[in-house]
Design an enzyme around this catalytic site. Structure first.
Site, PDB file in Angstrom:
ATOM      1  N   GLU A  74       0.815  -1.214   0.000  1.00 54.94           N
ATOM      2  CA  GLU A  74       0.000   0.000   0.000  1.00 54.94           C
ATOM      3  C   GLU A  74       0.848   1.264   0.000  1.00 54.94           C
ATOM      4  O   GLU A  74       0.530   2.239  -0.683  1.00 54.94           O
ATOM      5  CB  GLU A  74      -0.925   0.018   1.211  1.00 54.94           C
ATOM      6  CG  GLU A  74      -1.789   1.265   1.255  1.00 54.94           C
ATOM      7  CD  GLU A  74      -2.791   1.277   2.373  1.00 54.94           C
ATOM      8  OE1 GLU A  74      -3.746   2.070   2.293  1.00 54.94           O
ATOM      9  OE2 GLU A  74      -2.630   0.500   3.325  1.00 54.94           O
ATOM     10  N   ASP A  90      -0.550  -4.903   3.306  1.00 55.99           N
ATOM     11  CA  ASP A  90      -1.101  -3.707   3.928  1.00 55.99           C
ATOM     12  C   ASP A  90      -0.526  -3.647   5.339  1.00 55.99           C
ATOM     13  O   ASP A  90      -0.903  -4.434   6.205  1.00 55.99           O
ATOM     14  CB  ASP A  90      -2.631  -3.761   3.986  1.00 55.99           C
ATOM     15  CG  ASP A  90      -3.241  -2.413   4.332  1.00 55.99           C
ATOM     16  OD1 ASP A  90      -2.528  -1.575   4.927  1.00 55.99           O
ATOM     17  OD2 ASP A  90      -4.429  -2.195   4.024  1.00 55.99           O
ATOM     18  N   ILE A  92      -0.824  -1.472   7.846  1.00 60.29           N
ATOM     19  CA  ILE A  92      -1.872  -1.213   8.843  1.00 60.29           C
ATOM     20  C   ILE A  92      -3.185  -1.018   8.082  1.00 60.29           C
ATOM     21  O   ILE A  92      -3.391   0.031   7.463  1.00 60.29           O
ATOM     22  CB  ILE A  92      -1.600   0.016   9.727  1.00 60.29           C
ATOM     23  CG1 ILE A  92      -0.246  -0.070  10.425  1.00 60.29           C
ATOM     24  CG2 ILE A  92      -2.715   0.156  10.774  1.00 60.29           C
ATOM     25  CD1 ILE A  92       0.086   1.140  11.299  1.00 60.29           C
ATOM     26  N   ASP A  93      -4.027  -2.007   8.116  1.00 62.19           N
ATOM     27  CA  ASP A  93      -5.358  -1.869   7.534  1.00 62.19           C
ATOM     28  C   ASP A  93      -6.279  -1.370   8.641  1.00 62.19           C
ATOM     29  O   ASP A  93      -6.597  -2.105   9.574  1.00 62.19           O
ATOM     30  CB  ASP A  93      -5.850  -3.212   6.986  1.00 62.19           C
ATOM     31  CG  ASP A  93      -7.185  -3.072   6.297  1.00 62.19           C
ATOM     32  OD1 ASP A  93      -7.300  -2.191   5.431  1.00 62.19           O
ATOM     33  OD2 ASP A  93      -8.113  -3.830   6.637  1.00 62.19           O
ATOM     34  N   THR A  95      -5.862   2.373   9.515  1.00 61.85           N
ATOM     35  CA  THR A  95      -4.961   3.384  10.082  1.00 61.85           C
ATOM     36  C   THR A  95      -5.701   4.410  10.933  1.00 61.85           C
ATOM     37  O   THR A  95      -5.198   4.844  11.974  1.00 61.85           O
ATOM     38  CB  THR A  95      -4.188   4.091   8.956  1.00 61.85           C
ATOM     39  OG1 THR A  95      -3.379   3.128   8.271  1.00 61.85           O
ATOM     40  CG2 THR A  95      -3.295   5.190   9.509  1.00 61.85           C
ATOM     41  N   ASP A 224      -6.117  -4.501   0.696  1.00 62.40           N
ATOM     42  CA  ASP A 224      -7.138  -4.481   1.742  1.00 62.40           C
ATOM     43  C   ASP A 224      -7.757  -5.861   1.951  1.00 62.40           C
ATOM     44  O   ASP A 224      -8.183  -6.191   3.062  1.00 62.40           O
ATOM     45  CB  ASP A 224      -8.283  -3.521   1.377  1.00 62.40           C
ATOM     46  CG  ASP A 224      -7.842  -2.085   1.247  1.00 62.40           C
ATOM     47  OD1 ASP A 224      -7.060  -1.629   2.102  1.00 62.40           O
ATOM     48  OD2 ASP A 224      -8.288  -1.409   0.294  1.00 62.40           O
TER      49      ASP A 224
END
Length: 270
Positions: A74, A90, A92-93, A95, A224
């Site tokens: 990402e 990802d 931190i999915d 954030t 995601d």
């Protein structure tokens, strides 16, 4: 166990190991201040220094463990490889939840065979979703099943749509949210209730584990949903997409419930 399944299980182990290591970094960052480094699709779509540091760690570890594979992340985009496999990352999915101190955020790492230019069509082989705030970890390997904290999980018999608890999420730009609101208005009267946790990767895993019944969301990126989608399918569910690329709507859960929800969603898409 076939050779393919054995390879997928090995890749699942790597995905879990690296996701947990990145999760440790993310969790430790909560002991200090969290600095917003940038925004993305809009001024409220946040990127923190921790997102960037976590992806850097993931890329470094994958380079050590799988040096011939590519990476699609990402924060840092595409990195070529020579093996035909690509890690979809990802860091931190969720954030925004992380910045606000809410626990619904996760590290999502999947690996796929990159066949063609459409990441949504790649053949997923393994994945892991790790929630640093709660310590939960979901994993899956193609042909090898899905797991929550090491225990096998399977999607049960679906309820009727009218008694289904439905997960969803929203984009960060006003025009996209306006369209999503119209879809939500059509769905809400037809179901038990809606949950918006803020991490699609976790939503998908919770559906696979039976904590929610079905999930839908538009404008997801490959990172995601890649790991979570494999957890759903290996748990016995299905993942359907209507539309192309990030414009598409993803619906995941038990097959009958997915079709029932699609019948509500399709007529109001614009």
């Amino acid at each position: 166990m076939t050779d393919t399944t054995a390879v997928s299980q090995e890749l699942m182990g790597i995905a879990e190991t690296v996701a947990r290591e990145a999760g440790d970094l993310v969790r430790e960052a909560l002991g200090g201040s969290v600095a917003v480094a940038a925004t993305k699709s809009s001024g409220v779509d946040l990127v923190t220094e921790v997102d960037q540091a976590a992806e850097a760690l993931i890329r470094r570890r994958l380079a050590e463990l799988r040096p011939d594979d590519g990476v699609l992340g990402e924060e840092e985009g595409w990195q070529d490889g020579s093996s035909g496999l690509v890690w979809v990352v990802d860091p931190i999915d969720g954030t925004t939840n992380f910045v606000y101190g809410l626990p619904a955020y996760s590290v999502s790492i999947a690996v796929a065979r990159a066949e063609g230019e459409d990441p949504f069509a790649w053949g997923l082989l393994a994945g892991a979703v790790h929630a640093p705030a709660t310590g939960q970890t979901w994993t899956a390997a193609r042909g090898g099943g899905a797991y929550a904290d090491g225990e096998p999980i399977a999607i049960g018999s679906p309820p009727q749509l009218a008694t289904a608890l439905v997960g969803t999420g929203f984009a960060y730009t006003a025009d996209r949210r306006a369209g999503q609101a119209q879809v939500l208005a059509a769905v809400l009267p037809e179901v038990r209730d809606i949950r918006r946790l803020g991490s699609a990767a976790m939503d998908l895993c919770l559906v696979a584990a039976g904590a929610m019944d079905v999930f839908f969301e538009r404008y997801l990126n490959p990172w995601d949903m890649a790991a979570g989608a494999l957890v759903v399918t290996e748990a016995g569910g299905v993942v359907e997409r209507v539309g192309e690329g990030v414009e598409g709507v993803t619906v995941a859960g038990p097959a009958a419930l997915v079709q029932a929800l699609l019948a509500v969603v399709r007529p109001v898409l614009r």
